[in-house]
Design an enzyme around this catalytic site. Structure first.
Site, short mmCIF file in Angstrom:
data_model
loop_
_atom_site.label_atom_id
_atom_site.label_comp_id
_atom_site.label_asym_id
_atom_site.label_seq_id
_atom_site.Cartn_x
_atom_site.Cartn_y
_atom_site.Cartn_z
N ALA A 178 0.72 -1.08 -0.14
CA ALA A 178 0.42 -0.25 0.30
C ALA A 178 0.51 1.48 -0.65
CB ALA A 178 -1.63 -0.14 1.58
N ASP A 195 -6.85 -0.62 7.22
CA ASP A 195 -7.28 -1.91 7.75
C ASP A 195 -6.53 -3.14 7.38
OD1 ASP A 195 -9.11 -4.24 8.47
OD2 ASP A 195 -9.90 -4.16 6.79
#
Length: 345
Positions: A178, A195
């Site tokens: 990410a 998350d």
């Protein structure tokens, strides 16, 4: 490590006892073997919380287990919480109460935002965060970026509740780090969601809780009035100093407005924490939040209401003082980690 061991290690042996012999005058018949209680045949998942503290969950079965190059994965059928997803020995979610975690993670930032259309989810491989985001009528595009293809494939196969979310044409699924994906992206987002797995030493996620990541990668990728939210680990009276207070303090050094909030998650056996951050204030009241829930969200929320969301931001005195007094900044060279691992026995 992950909460699964070979099948032969998952069941306890039933041991019997008994014996007989001759007395001086009477014959004593052999005593039949004692029947062990049914619980002795039960399988257990055991998660180590500290050196002298473990949590145990009775199992019906181990449905699946596997490993990728990043982490170990197991899907357990627990007696009390139903199906449970375990990654690197840490309980991630269970079908009985995952709605608490995911409603708390997703809906507060999207409800506080004026008009959220684009959302980036870091992690979220099980699909539940995307499922909740896609309930918002204003959302047009969701990018979910998880580093582990095998976790995503595993969850798509075994967590049937999220199959509709995975098949949505609004969802763009990317398998990548990410950090790398956000850094190279030319797109900005209204809401960015962390998350992520808990920061475990040696794990793939702890660098996504650092000040440099928040300051140089997350914040520049938010649109004007954008909101960032992350899960922030255990937030109980005895556990909030592990990482919760540090994550809160770190975000305070990057954003003008930072809001911590908590909820009890039964399968975690603890209070859990989330932190929202923005350069614009979180100034809705309970009635305004309820109106947005009614207008924006498809279906009924099970857990969250305007009143509860406002109340969840009120922390007890001990935790409140800790957050005010915290000085630790989460960095690559000075990181804090969640203790523990799990195994089935």
């Amino acid at each position: 490590m992950v909460g699964a061991m070979p099948a032969e290690a998952l069941s306890r042996e039933v041991s019997g006892g008994g014996g007989g012999g001759y007395g001086s005058k009477h014959l004593q018949l052999p005593v039949p073997p004692k029947q062990q209680p049914a619980e002795a045949d039960c399988k257990w998942y055991e998660e180590e919380i500290d050196d002298d503290l473990k949590l145990s969950y009775a199992l019906n079965s181990v449905l699946h287990r596997g490993a990728s190059k990043y982490q170990e994965i197991a899907l357990l059928d627990t007696k009390h919480f139903g199906k449970a997803l375990i990654i690197d020995g840490k309980m991630q979610s269970t079908e009985m109460d995952e709605f608490i975690y995911h409603e708390s993670l997703i809906h507060p930032p999207l409800l506080f935002h004026l008009n959220p259309k684009t959302v980036f989810i870091m992690g979220g491989g099980e699909g539940s965060a995307a499922r909740e985001v896609l309930r918002h009528k204003t959302v047009q595009r969701v990018v979910m970026c998880d580093i582990d293809q095998e976790v995503v494939d595993f969850c798509r196969t075994y967590l049937t509740v999220n199959r509709e979310a995975f098949s949505s044409n609004k969802l763009c699924l990317i398998i990548n780090d990410a950090r790398v994906e956000l850094e190279k992206s030319k797109e900005k987002f209204d809401v960015i969601v962390g998350d992520l797995a808990d920061p475990v030493e040696g794990g793939p996620c702890y660098q996504l809780y650092t000040k440099s990541f928040y300051e140089h990668i997350v914040k520049p990728k938010l649109n004007d009035h954008g909101i960032f939210v992350t899960q922030a680990g255990p937030a109980g009276v005895l556990t909030h100093k592990e990482v919760f207070s540090s994550i809160y303090n770190t975000l305070k050094h990057v954003f003008k407005y930072v809001q911590a909030y908590t909820a009890h998650v039964p399968s975690f056996a603890d209070t859990w924490g989330w932190v929202m951050a923005s350069d614009y204030p979180f100034d809705l009241n309970a009635q305004q939040i309820n109106e947005r829930i009614k207008d924006r969200i498809e279906g009924e929320l099970v857990y969250l209401s305007g009143e509860f969301l406002i109340s969840s931001t009120t922390l007890n005195k001990s935790i409140h003082q800790s957050l005010l007094n915290e000085t630790h900044l989460y960095t690559e060279d000075d990181a804090r980690f969640i203790y523990g691992h799990g195994r089935a026995c």
